[in-house]
Design a protein around this motif. Structure first.
Motif, short mmCIF file in Angstrom:
data_model
loop_
_atom_site.label_atom_id
_atom_site.label_comp_id
_atom_site.label_asym_id
_atom_site.label_seq_id
_atom_site.Cartn_x
_atom_site.Cartn_y
_atom_site.Cartn_z
N ARG A 129 -2.55 -13.84 55.19
CA ARG A 129 -3.32 -12.61 54.92
C ARG A 129 -3.96 -12.66 53.53
N LEU A 170 3.30 -13.96 58.78
CA LEU A 170 1.99 -13.75 59.41
C LEU A 170 1.62 -12.28 59.56
N PHE A 173 -2.20 -10.91 59.43
CA PHE A 173 -3.10 -12.04 59.65
C PHE A 173 -4.29 -11.61 60.51
N SER A 174 -5.49 -12.01 60.06
CA SER A 174 -6.72 -11.74 60.80
C SER A 174 -7.47 -13.05 61.02
N PRO A 175 -7.70 -13.44 62.26
CA PRO A 175 -8.40 -14.71 62.52
C PRO A 175 -9.78 -14.77 61.87
N ALA A 179 -8.65 -17.37 58.79
CA ALA A 179 -8.46 -18.65 59.47
C ALA A 179 -9.77 -19.40 59.69
N ALA A 207 4.63 -12.96 63.63
CA ALA A 207 3.38 -13.44 64.22
C ALA A 207 2.82 -12.40 65.20
N PHE A 211 -1.61 -14.73 67.80
CA PHE A 211 -1.40 -15.94 67.02
C PHE A 211 -0.74 -17.03 67.85
N HIS A 212 0.06 -16.65 68.82
CA HIS A 212 0.77 -17.63 69.64
C HIS A 212 -0.22 -18.58 70.33
N PHE A 214 -3.30 -19.23 69.35
CA PHE A 214 -3.95 -20.01 68.29
C PHE A 214 -3.05 -21.17 67.86
N PHE A 215 -1.77 -20.87 67.66
CA PHE A 215 -0.83 -21.90 67.23
C PHE A 215 -0.63 -22.96 68.32
#
Length: 291
Positions: A129, A170, A173-175, A179, A207, A211-212, A214-215
């Motif tokens: 973030r 996470l 977190f913002s894609p 990212a 998370a 995010f899952h 993405f990861f």
């Protein structure tokens, strides 16, 4: 109770590893004679490769891979990777954002269920973030900050011998803001197979559901199977209380410690750069074209 220092199992293991590295160092130099003939490489720079793998053939293979990666990625990890270059350098700005920190002294606990794990692995704290890509930082800027942090960790024997542990909080977190696929591609493309460092575990805290996916995509494309198996999603720090002392983690991620003073740390590194006490891997191999 006596206050005199005692010799721990970890101390003995460090002494054994150091002695082994010293014995193998001349053999490693002989193995790499043709590659190292034209460049100045200190013993301090070669020893991490032997700590990573106390086997001359394997260590030499990793040195060659490191040199090859360095040639193919100019300016990512070279003599310009210095905080003392100029105050407005993006390196300073990205590190100051605290999106990745490695507080000295923050290490893992001994694993009482595994006698081979004496603890002492450095712990990195990530907070994506804080990686605000809207402020003008580029993929290379972010990766250079990560490589600078890694370079400092490699001054610590445990980073090569025992591996590093990464805790990513996470939350927030913002894609779109934090990212870019180029970051993990560049970073992990370097770490895996090139640097003398082990990834012991990656813990992904808080998370968000998106995010899952993405990861899953990133890890499938970039992670060796054994590293992917060391990645764990956790919902609470209590799940890793046997791994790291929660009280030593900053309150911002759920611990009880004050925030790591990254500005003071950066100033310390600047002074080390200027007075010549910094032990860096950046000077191995081809030098910057600016010289």
């Amino acid at each position: 109770m006596s206050s005199s220092p005692t010799t721990t199992a970890t101390d003995k293991n460090d002494e054994t590893t150091s002695s082994l590295s010293s014995q193998l160092l001349p053999l490693l130099r002989a193995e790499l004679a043709s590659e190292l003939d034209a460049v100045a490489v200190t013993d301090e720079q070669l020893v991490p490769f032997l700590r990573w793998k106390p086997n001359v053939a394997r260590a030499a293979q990793r040195v060659r891979a490191f040199l090859s990666w360095k040639r193919d990625n100019p300016h990512l990890f070279d003599e310009t990777l210095r905080l003392s270059q100029k105050d407005d350098d993006p390196l300073c700005r990205v590190l100051a954002s605290r999106f990745i920190v490695a507080p000295p002294g923050l290490t893992t606990k001994p694993n009482h269920r595994n006698n081979n794990d004496k603890g002492g692995s450095p712990v990195l704290i990530g907070r994506l973030r804080n990686n605000d890509l809207r402020d003008g930082r580029t993929v290379d800027d972010v990766c250079r900050a990560l490589f600078y942090t890694l370079d400092r960790l490699l001054e610590t024997p445990a980073s090569s011998e025992q591996g590093i542990v990464i805790l990513h909080d996470l939350r927030g977190f913002s894609p779109s803001k934090n990212a870019d696929l180029g970051i993990p591609k560049t970073l992990f493309g370097a770490l895996f197979g090139h640097f003398p460092v082990r990834i012991k575990a990656i813990y992904l805290l808080n998370a968000p559901f998106f995010f899952h996916a993405f990861f899953q995509m990133v890890s499938t494309l970039l992670f060796p199977a054994k590293v992917k198996a060391r990645c764990k999603f956790i919902k609470s720090l209590k799940e890793i209380e046997d791994v790291v002392d929660i009280d030593l983690l900053p309150r911002d991620v759920g611990g009880n410690a004050d925030e790591f003073d990254v500005e003071a740390w950066m100033e310390e590194q600047k002074q080390r750069e200027l007075n010549g006490t910094l032990v860096t891997m950046t000077t191995i191999g081809p030098r910057s074209s600016n010289e």
